[in-house]
Each structure stands twice: as structure tokens, then as C-alpha cells.
Write a protein that holds these residues in place. Structure first.
Motif, PDB file in Angstrom:
ATOM      1  N   ALA A  41       0.837  -1.205   0.000  1.00 46.61           N
ATOM      2  CA  ALA A  41       0.000   0.000   0.000  1.00 46.61           C
ATOM      3  C   ALA A  41       0.872   1.255   0.000  1.00 46.61           C
ATOM      4  O   ALA A  41       0.541   2.262  -0.643  1.00 46.61           O
ATOM      5  N   ASP A  42       2.019   1.203   0.698  1.00 46.43           N
ATOM      6  CA  ASP A  42       2.889   2.386   0.779  1.00 46.43           C
ATOM      7  C   ASP A  42       3.454   2.773  -0.594  1.00 46.43           C
ATOM      8  O   ASP A  42       3.655   3.952  -0.875  1.00 46.43           O
ATOM      9  N   GLU A  45       0.717   4.648  -2.366  1.00 47.08           N
ATOM     10  CA  GLU A  45       0.575   5.977  -1.733  1.00 47.08           C
ATOM     11  C   GLU A  45       1.678   6.934  -2.171  1.00 47.08           C
ATOM     12  O   GLU A  45       1.439   8.101  -2.451  1.00 47.08           O
ATOM     13  N   LYS A  46       2.911   6.415  -2.214  1.00 48.29           N
ATOM     14  CA  LYS A  46       4.067   7.237  -2.591  1.00 48.29           C
ATOM     15  C   LYS A  46       3.864   7.843  -3.989  1.00 48.29           C
ATOM     16  O   LYS A  46       4.105   9.031  -4.203  1.00 48.29           O
ATOM     17  N   GLN A  48       0.933   8.169  -5.599  1.00 50.66           N
ATOM     18  CA  GLN A  48      -0.232   9.059  -5.618  1.00 50.66           C
ATOM     19  C   GLN A  48       0.107  10.419  -4.989  1.00 50.66           C
ATOM     20  O   GLN A  48      -0.333  11.455  -5.470  1.00 50.66           O
ATOM     21  N   LYS A  49       0.912  10.389  -3.906  1.00 50.12           N
ATOM     22  CA  LYS A  49       1.306  11.651  -3.249  1.00 50.12           C
ATOM     23  C   LYS A  49       2.051  12.563  -4.205  1.00 50.12           C
ATOM     24  O   LYS A  49       2.000  13.788  -4.096  1.00 50.12           O
TER      25      LYS A  49
END
Ligand code: NAI
Length: 247
Positions: A41-42, A45-46, A48-49
Motif C-alpha cells: 500500500a505504501d 501511496e508514494k 499518488q502523493k
């Protein structure tokens, strides 16, 4: 934004080199499916951020059904598949005279058969639409390396497989290329820092003419180029990204 709105799959992209590749493709505008056997998941997220588009799909590349489902998920979600990066791989090093059949088979199953499944599924889809990019990650070790008989055999197999795929699909508008990273800083290699108080790591770096280990983004940059329109006449090639280490 050389890959704006292109759709890419990167296997083994939960961390390391695969994540570096996925980040670069996303930066260039691609929608990226991160496929990994372990949850990541990280990683999503990375990306998408940083304004990129990514999603995660759990897949063991050594399982043909998983790989079929991965391609199906990608096409169902994003409408197409333009770029397939078969990156997932492991090593289980040991001298050949001591190597267990289990360690031989595990590396062949993931590094070679996994790449075959990924290449085959992508080809089935890309041949229908007469375009596509397949980029397979081998290793400088394909030329033979002490303690890596299983890994070298698998990675040499990836070269033969990809060159064949390239020849079979060139008239279908599909390019297939291999990247051989040299020594890149990832979990796979960082474990060497713990061997002999870092001496093993230092000795590897000494073997690199540029004098230091590469970063995942160094490989990501080459993948992005091979996936771009600029590389449309390049196929069946083996490209080293190794700071001069592979000759
Ligand atoms: P890593 O061990 O840091 O990451 C590998 C990733 O692949 C992990 O996220 C792992 O969960 C995933 N993975 C493992 N088995 C899988 C499977 N059966 N199905 C799906 N995902 C799986 O390794 P690293 O360094 O990022 O390596 C990536 C690729 O680059 C591998 O094919 C490796 O052989 C190749 N390579 C790496 C070099 C290096 O110096 N790090 C040098 C040359 C090649």
C-alpha cells in the motif's frame, strides 16, 4: 510526460527496483499497476502523493492464473495495456555443487517462468491491438557469476525468451527488450552491507568502474525510454545499466 495516459504493469514493484521503475513511469504520465506477491500500500501511496496514478494487484508471477488475472484486472480497470515490465525476481545464491534442487527450482520458477507468463499474457493482448512494449529485467549475472548458477540460468533464459518474443512480434508493432542492471541499491543487495562489516558491499562497489552502486531510478530512466515513442525502432536489445560493470 512521454507516457501520458499509457497503461503499464510492473511486477515485483512493491519495493526496490520495481518501485523505482513504477515511480518513473508514473512521473512520465503512465497509469501504473503495481503487482507484487506481498502487499504494498505504501508504494501506491508514494506514487499518488507525487501526483501519479497507481493501483495495486496481488500476484505471484510464478502462478499463471495470477498473471492472467493481473492482465485482465489492468485492462478492465484502465481499458488497455501498453507497457509490460517483468521485473519480479529473487536470488538464492550458492555454489552449484552444494545447490539444493529446491533453490534451483524456486529461482527458475519466479525469475524465468514468471517472466514467460508475463510476456505471454501481454503478447496475447498486445498482438490484438498491434502495439505494445515489453521490457524484461534480467541481470549482468546472465553471463555467469560465482554462486549464482540458478540465477544466471534464469536470467540468461530471460534474454533468449525476450529476443524470441521480439522477433515473433516485430511486425505486430510490439517491441521487446531486456535491461540488465549491474549492482543496484535495493533490499536484494543491501543485505551485503551486513556481511564482514560492510567489506562485501565495498568490494562490490570496487568492481564498478563508476565506483558506486546504482539507484532504482537509474533503471527506471531506461525503462521509460524503452517504453516511449523515441524507442520505437529498438527491439531485441539487451541494455546494460551498470556504471560500466557489465562488459
Ligand atoms: P527486491 O528483493 O528488493 O524486490 C523484489 C520485489 O519482487 C519484492 O517486492 C518482492 O515482494 C517481489 N517478488 C518476489 N517474488 C515475487 C513473485 N513470485 N511474484 C511477484 N512479486 C515477487 O529485488 P530488486 O533488487 O528490486 O530486484 C528486482 C529485479 O531486478 C529482479 O528481477 C532482480 O533479479 C533484478 N536485478 C537486481 C539487481 C540489483 O542489484 N538489485 C541487479 C540485477 C538484476
Amino acid at each position: 510526460m512521454r507516457l501520458k495516459d499509457k497503461v503499464a504493469i510492473v511486477t515485483g514493484a512493491g519495493r526496490g527496483l520495481g518501485l523505482g521503475i513504477a515511480e518513473k513511469l508514473a512521473k512520465e504520465g503512465a497509469k501504473v499497476v503495481i503487482a507484487d506477491v506481498s502487499p504494498a500500500a505504501d508504494a501506491v501511496e508514494k506514487i499518488q502523493k507525487n501526483g501519479g496514478c497507481a493501483s495495486f494487484f496481488v500476484a505471484n508471477v510464478a502462478n499463471q492464473e495470477d498473471v492472467q488475472n493481473l492482465v485482465k484486472y489492468t485492462v478492465d480497470t484502465y481499458g488497455t495495456l501498453d507497457i509490460m515490465v517483468n521485473n519480479a525476481g529473487i536470488n538464492r545464491d550458492g555454489m552449484l555443487h552444494k545447490m539444493s534442487v529446491e533453490n534451483w527450482q524456486m529461482v527458475i520458477d519466479i525469475d524465468l517462468t514468471g517472466t514467460f507468463y508475463g510476456t505471454q499474457e501481454a503478447l496475447k493482448y498486445m498482438r490484438e491491438k498491434n502495439e505494445g512494449r515489453i521490457i524484461n529485467i534480467s541481470s549482468g549475472s546472465w553471463l555467469g557469476n560465482l554462486g549464482q548458477g540458478n540465477y544466471a540460468a534464469a536470467k540468461a533464459g530471460v534474454v533468449g525468451l525476450t529476443k524470441t518474443a521480439a522477433r515473433e512480434s516485430a511486425r505486430k508493432g510490439i517491441t521487446c527488450n531486456v535491461i540488465c542492471p549491474g549492482f543496484i541499491e535495493t533490499d536484494m543487495t543491501l543485505k551485503l552491507k551486513e556481511v564482514n562489516d560492510g567489506a562485501a558491499w565495498a568490494s562490490m562497489e570496487q568492481r564498478i568502474p563508476m565506483g558506486y552502486a546504482g539507484k532504482p531510478e537509474d533503471v527506471g530512466n531506461m525503462v521509460a525510454f524503452l517504453a516511449s515513442d523515441e524507442a520505437s525502432y529498438i527491439t531485441a536489445e539487451v541494455v546494460n545499466v551498470g556504471g560500466g560493470m557489465i562488459v
